[in-house]
Design a protein around this motif. Sequence first.
Motif, PDB file in Angstrom:
ATOM      1  N   PHE A   1       0.469  -1.571   0.298  1.00 20.75           N
ATOM      2  CA  PHE A   1      -0.141   0.007  -0.281  1.00 20.75           C
ATOM      3  C   PHE A   1       0.615   1.616  -0.122  1.00 20.75           C
ATOM      4  O   PHE A   1       2.568   1.409  -0.242  1.00 20.75           O
ATOM      5  CB  PHE A   1      -1.195  -0.080   0.946  1.00 20.75           C
ATOM      6  N   ILE A   2       0.057   2.580  -0.112  1.00 18.08           N
ATOM      7  CA  ILE A   2       0.606   3.711  -0.055  1.00 18.08           C
ATOM      8  C   ILE A   2       0.012   4.410   1.146  1.00 18.08           C
ATOM      9  O   ILE A   2      -1.097   4.615   0.868  1.00 18.08           O
ATOM     10  CB  ILE A   2       1.214   4.076  -1.850  1.00 18.08           C
ATOM     11  N   PHE A   3       0.593   5.545   2.081  1.00 18.15           N
ATOM     12  CA  PHE A   3       0.369   6.538   2.513  1.00 18.15           C
ATOM     13  C   PHE A   3       0.938   7.553   2.741  1.00 18.15           C
ATOM     14  O   PHE A   3       2.297   7.041   2.944  1.00 18.15           O
ATOM     15  CB  PHE A   3       0.472   5.032   4.255  1.00 18.15           C
ATOM     16  N   THR A   4      -0.042   8.802   2.668  1.00 18.52           N
ATOM     17  CA  THR A   4       0.014   9.789   2.571  1.00 18.52           C
ATOM     18  C   THR A   4       0.306  10.702   3.228  1.00 18.52           C
ATOM     19  O   THR A   4      -1.575  10.775   4.092  1.00 18.52           O
ATOM     20  CB  THR A   4       0.067  10.187   1.271  1.00 18.52           C
ATOM     21  N   SER A   5       0.208  11.687   4.112  1.00 16.31           N
ATOM     22  CA  SER A   5       0.289  12.409   5.103  1.00 16.31           C
ATOM     23  C   SER A   5       0.532  14.096   4.513  1.00 16.31           C
ATOM     24  O   SER A   5       1.931  13.685   5.107  1.00 16.31           O
ATOM     25  CB  SER A   5       0.248  11.727   6.084  1.00 16.31           C
ATOM     26  N   ASN A   6      -0.286  14.838   4.665  1.00 15.20           N
ATOM     27  CA  ASN A   6      -0.327  16.242   4.489  1.00 15.20           C
ATOM     28  C   ASN A   6      -0.257  16.469   5.982  1.00 15.20           C
ATOM     29  O   ASN A   6      -0.567  16.682   6.670  1.00 15.20           O
ATOM     30  CB  ASN A   6      -0.656  17.263   3.719  1.00 15.20           C
ATOM     31  N   ARG A   7       1.240  17.326   6.577  1.00 16.17           N
ATOM     32  CA  ARG A   7       1.024  18.354   8.204  1.00 16.17           C
ATOM     33  C   ARG A   7       0.573  19.621   7.954  1.00 16.17           C
ATOM     34  O   ARG A   7       1.915  20.408   7.542  1.00 16.17           O
ATOM     35  CB  ARG A   7       2.535  17.800   8.436  1.00 16.17           C
ATOM     36  N   ASP A   8      -0.428  19.763   8.523  1.00 15.37           N
ATOM     37  CA  ASP A   8      -0.734  21.220   8.379  1.00 15.37           C
ATOM     38  C   ASP A   8      -0.487  21.581  10.135  1.00 15.37           C
ATOM     39  O   ASP A   8      -1.419  21.265  10.957  1.00 15.37           O
ATOM     40  CB  ASP A   8      -1.934  21.519   8.526  1.00 15.37           C
ATOM     41  N   GLU A   9       0.285  23.071  10.172  1.00 10.07           N
ATOM     42  CA  GLU A   9       0.803  23.812  11.537  1.00 10.07           C
ATOM     43  C   GLU A   9       1.841  24.454  11.647  1.00 10.07           C
ATOM     44  O   GLU A   9       2.152  24.888  10.223  1.00 10.07           O
ATOM     45  CB  GLU A   9       2.033  22.177  12.196  1.00 10.07           C
ATOM     46  N   ALA A  10       2.118  25.416  12.521  1.00 10.54           N
ATOM     47  CA  ALA A  10       2.679  25.871  12.595  1.00 10.54           C
ATOM     48  C   ALA A  10       4.709  25.383  12.171  1.00 10.54           C
ATOM     49  O   ALA A  10       4.760  24.305  12.341  1.00 10.54           O
ATOM     50  CB  ALA A  10       2.991  26.844  14.086  1.00 10.54           C
ATOM     51  N   PRO A  11       4.521  26.555  11.170  1.00 12.60           N
ATOM     52  CA  PRO A  11       5.947  26.403  11.019  1.00 12.60           C
ATOM     53  C   PRO A  11       7.064  25.676  11.656  1.00 12.60           C
ATOM     54  O   PRO A  11       8.594  24.991  11.501  1.00 12.60           O
ATOM     55  CB  PRO A  11       6.636  27.689   9.915  1.00 12.60           C
TER      56      PRO A  11
END
Length: 247
Positions: free
Chosen positions: A14-24
């Motif tokens: 499988f392929i698992f992908t995550s965008n992290r939205d956070e304070a820089p």
Amino acid sequence: MCTVTYLPKTDGCFIFTSNRDEAPHRSPENLDTTTISGTQLLFPRDTAAGGTWVIAGSNGTIVCILNGAFLKHKHQPPYRRSRGLMALDFFSFDTLHAFVRQYTFEGMEPFTMVVVDKKQVTDLRWDGTQLSVQEKDSGSPHLWSSPTLYSPEMQQKREQWFSEWLDGRSTFEQSAILHWHRTAGEGDPENDVVMNRNNIVRTVSISSIEATPLQLDFTYHDLLRQQTKKAQLPVNHEALAVHHRKN
């Protein structure tokens, strides 16, 4: 910790992908490693709390944390423990079921935890009062969006973007889903999959893990520094077999 996709491939890959939205300022530059209860772990370590939002384990398991459960909640610290440290705590337990039964969730800020291995995809959600556990179809694609940043309407719109991308595809490549994670949206910087809300919260990185029969290939795209780090984690098949017997 805010936009996550799962794509099944053949033979349990499988392929698992995550965008992290956070304070820089909380965005790490490198991947880190540690060992917990005999399982080697590979992950980006949060520079503030010391935890992480996505982990690849040598037992073939991936754990990912998103902020919030079902709806946006009111932030009411102090909390018992950081959610990122809880993700590391997961590997102190022999099985997912042991973690669910024995971990102290009271006092934790609401979260969604996605646990993936070659046999199952499990969605755990703690709303501050109750834990919900849902096993999802490991043979189908899935999308998660953090409810702390995205309203139900925006989550539904993201499901639509993902569904449109999936339409007509029978096989999946990491390069293609990474392109989606970089470009999906309608030109709205506050709500596109790569987002930016006045540089207070923005998409700081994209982590993608491709599971193969022999290893987990971890690609970490640091969007702030415009650099990419890659690492491979061999899968311990003996530990993987024991893990599945216990589950």
